[in-house]
Design an enzyme around this catalytic site. Structure first.
Site, PDB file in Angstrom:
ATOM      1  N   LYS A 120       0.835  -1.195   0.000  1.00 43.57           N
ATOM      2  CA  LYS A 120       0.000   0.000   0.000  1.00 43.57           C
ATOM      3  C   LYS A 120       0.877   1.255   0.000  1.00 43.57           C
ATOM      4  O   LYS A 120       1.964   1.256   0.599  1.00 43.57           O
ATOM      5  CB  LYS A 120      -0.871   0.038   1.269  1.00 43.57           C
ATOM      6  CG  LYS A 120      -1.934  -1.026   1.359  1.00 43.57           C
ATOM      7  CD  LYS A 120      -2.697  -0.884   2.678  1.00 43.57           C
ATOM      8  CE  LYS A 120      -3.724  -1.992   2.845  1.00 43.57           C
ATOM      9  NZ  LYS A 120      -4.859  -1.842   1.922  1.00 43.57           N
TER      10      LYS A 120
ATOM     11  N   ARG B 172     -10.434 -11.434   1.721  1.00 47.42           N
ATOM     12  CA  ARG B 172     -11.322 -12.451   1.152  1.00 47.42           C
ATOM     13  C   ARG B 172     -10.698 -13.845   1.238  1.00 47.42           C
ATOM     14  O   ARG B 172     -11.409 -14.846   1.250  1.00 47.42           O
ATOM     15  CB  ARG B 172     -11.668 -12.087  -0.299  1.00 47.42           C
ATOM     16  CG  ARG B 172     -10.493 -12.057  -1.231  1.00 47.42           C
ATOM     17  CD  ARG B 172     -10.766 -11.259  -2.496  1.00 47.42           C
ATOM     18  NE  ARG B 172     -10.895  -9.841  -2.218  1.00 47.42           N
ATOM     19  CZ  ARG B 172     -11.141  -8.916  -3.148  1.00 47.42           C
ATOM     20  NH1 ARG B 172     -11.308  -9.277  -4.412  1.00 47.42           N
ATOM     21  NH2 ARG B 172     -11.252  -7.649  -2.821  1.00 47.42           N
TER      22      ARG B 172
END
Length: 449
Positions: free
Chosen positions: A236, A310
Site C-alpha cells: 500500500k 477475502r
C-alpha cells in the site's frame, strides 16, 4: 458509570425541550443547542421539528454534548420522549446507547487520562428490561472498540485471541476454541496460511459456539481479523496504511456478538469464527501469481496480495460450512475501498443472493439503528473472478469495475449454496481515528429472539 433511576441523583440535569415550548428567554433556540440555566441547575437541549430519523438526530446531539461533559449528570429521559411521543422505544435506545458509547473510557496510552463522569438516566416508565439488554449490547460494542483501538504492535493475532478467549470464558454456556498454527495447518486452511506467510507472528483462529436453543437453525458468523494490513508485496502507499489496525474489525465484531448473545441467554443457535493474522512483507511472504489451495479444495491465484481479506474469510466460511455444519452464514469485513467510495461512512454495504436472509438482516439492522444499503451480487461478478488461466479463481478482478460486488461473489462461492450475507464495513468500522463496533447491535437484534 451509567444507571437507570426514577429520581435525581446529581445536582445538574440535562433536559430536552421542543423549540416551540421554550419559555425562558435566555435559552438558545438554535436546533440541537444547549444552554445552562444555573439558577435551575438545568441544561436545556433544544430541538426544532424532527423531519428525519429521530434516533439519529437525538443521538447526534447527545453525543456532541457528552463528548465535552465532565460533570456527574442526570439525563431526564422522559423529557426526550416528549420530542416525539410516537418513537419512545427508539428515543430510549438513542439516549441509553449514546450515553454508554460516549461515556466509555476509550483506550489511551497517554501519561494522563481522565475518568468519565457518572450518568443517571431518569425515567419514570419501567424500562429496566430494555436498559439491561442495551447494557449487554453496549458492553460488547465497547469491548470491540477497545480491541479495534489497540495499537497493532500490541494487538497481534496471539494477543487478540487470548483477550477474546479470556473474556468469553467468563460467560456461561460458551464453548471457546482457539486454534494455533499447527491446528490451522491440519485443517488445510491454505488461504489463511498464505496471508500469514510473511509474518513472524503465528495466526490464530478463534471459534465461539453458543447453543441457546438446539432446535433452531445454526447460524455461522465469520469475521476478517487482519491485525495490520501492509498490502504484502502489493504494498500500500504510505497514506493508505493509516487505519490498517482496524482491518481486524470484522472478526472482533462477530465474536463479540456471540458473547453478547450468550450473556443475554438468547434463544438461538450460533457460532462465530474470527481469523487473525497480519499481512506483512518478508522472506516467506506470498508472491503475486502464486497459486494456493483453499480449505475446501478450490485453487486461487494471488493476483494482488492486498486482496487478502477475502482469502482468510473463504477458509473461515469453509470451516463454518464443513466443520460447524451451519445452516446460514453472515460475514463481516473491512473488505474493499470501493464500498467507501459508494457509500462513504454512512452505511454498511450488504450483499446477498438470498432475498429472505437479506430481509431478516435488514430488519435487524433497522432495529439496531445501524444503516445498511444493499448492493448487487450477480453471476457476472463471479465470472469476473474466474479469470485465472491456472486456478479456479483469482483473488482480485483484473479491472476496477464493481470491486465490492466481485469480492462478495468470491466469498459467496465458498458458501456451498448456504444462504449467505456479506457485510462490507470498510466505511463504517471506524470513524478515522477510533473503532465504532458497528453491526454488533444488528447481529444481536437478528438472533436475540
Amino acid at each position: 458509570m451509567i444507571f437507570l433511576n426514577d429520581k435525581k441523583q446529581f445536582e445538574l440535569t440535562l433536559k430536552a425541550i421542543k423549540k416551540s415550548e421554550v419559555k425562558n428567554t435566555l435559552v438558545n433556540l438554535d436546533d440541537e443547542s444547549v444552554t445552562l440555566i444555573s439558577e435551575e441547575k438545568t441544561i436545556y437541549m433544544v430541538f426544532d421539528e424532527i423531519k428525519g430519523c429521530t434516533y439519529k438526530k437525538i443521538s447526534k446531539a447527545l453525543a456532541s454534548f457528552l463528548k465535552a461533559n465532565k460533570k456527574d449528570l442526570n439525563i431526564d429521559v422522559d423529557s426526550f420522549f416528549k420530542i416525539n411521543e410516537s418513537k419512545i422505544d427508539g428515543i430510549f435506545d438513542a439516549v441509553v446507547e449514546t450515553a454508554m458509547f460516549e461515556n466509555h473510557k476509550i483506550i489511551s496510552y497517554k501519561e494522563k487520562t481522565v475518568d468519565k463522569p457518572n450518568i443517571n438516566l431518569i425515567c419514570k416508565a419501567d424500562k429496566s428490561a430494555r436498559f439491561n439488554e442495551t447494557a449487554i449490547k453496549m458492553e460488547f460494542v465497547n469491548f470491540t472498540r477497545d480491541l479495534q483501538d489497540t495499537p497493532p504492535n500490541i494487538a497481534t493475532s496471539v494477543t487478540i485471541a487470548d483477550k477474546i478467549a479470556t473474556k468469553a470464558k467468563e460467560i456461561k454456556g460458551l464453548k471457546v476454541t482457539v486454534l494455533n498454527k499447527k491446528q490451522i495447518e491440519d485443517l488445510k486452511m491454505g488461504l489463511l496460511l498464505s496471508v500469514n506467510a510473511g509474518s513472524y507472528v503465528e495466526p490464530r483462529v478463534v471459534v465461539l459456539e453458543y447453543i441457546g436453543d438446539p432446535k433452531k437453525e445454526k447460524i455461522g458468523l465469520v469475521g476478517k481479523g487482519i491485525t495490520f494490513d501492509s498490502g504484502g508485496y502489493s504494498l500500500k502507499p504510505s497514506n493508505f496504511m493509516e487505519g490498517m489496525k482496524f482491518d481486524m474489525s470484522g472478526a472482533t465484531i462477530m465474536l463479540s456478538s456471540v458473547m453478547a448473545l450468550a450473556k443475554a441467554q438468547a434463544k438461538t443457535n450460533v457460532m462465530a469464527i474470527g481469523l487473525f493474522t497480519d499481512n506483512r512483507i518478508g522472506g516467506h511472504a506470498t508472491l503475486v501469481e502464486s497459486v494456493i489451495t483453499s480449505m475446501n479444495g478450490k485453487t486461487v491465484e494471488i493476483t494482488n496480495t492486498d486482496a487478502e481479506g477475502r482469502l482468510v474469510l473463504a477458509d473461515g466460511i469453509t470451516y463454518a460450512v464443513r466443520e460447524a455444519k451451519v445452516d446460514k452464514i453472515i460475514d463481516a469485513a473491512t473488505l474493499t475501498g470501493a464500498i467507501v467510495i459508494a457509500l462513504g461512512k454512512w452505511q454498511t454495504g450488504v450483499f446477498s443472493t438470498n432475498d429472505q436472509w437479506y430481509d431478516e438482516v435488514a430488519k435487524a439492522a433497522q432495529a439496531g439503528h445501524e444503516p445498511i444499503w444493499r448492493q448487487p451480487l450477480l453471476e457476472e461478478h463471479l465470472k469476473a473472478m474466474q479469470c485465472s488461466p491456472v486456478a479456479d479463481l483469482a483473488n482480485s478482478e483484473p479491472g476496477r469495475n464493481a470491486g465490492s460486488s466481485t469480492a462478495a461473489a468470491f466469498l459467496d462461492s465458498f458458501a456451498e449454496g448456504k444462504p449467505f450475507v456479506h457485510l462490507d464495513i470498510a466505511g463504517t468500522a471506524d470513524d478515522g481515528k477510533r473503532g465504532t463496533g458497528v453491526m454488533v447491535k444488528t447481529i444481536f437484534e437478528l438472533l436475540n429472539k
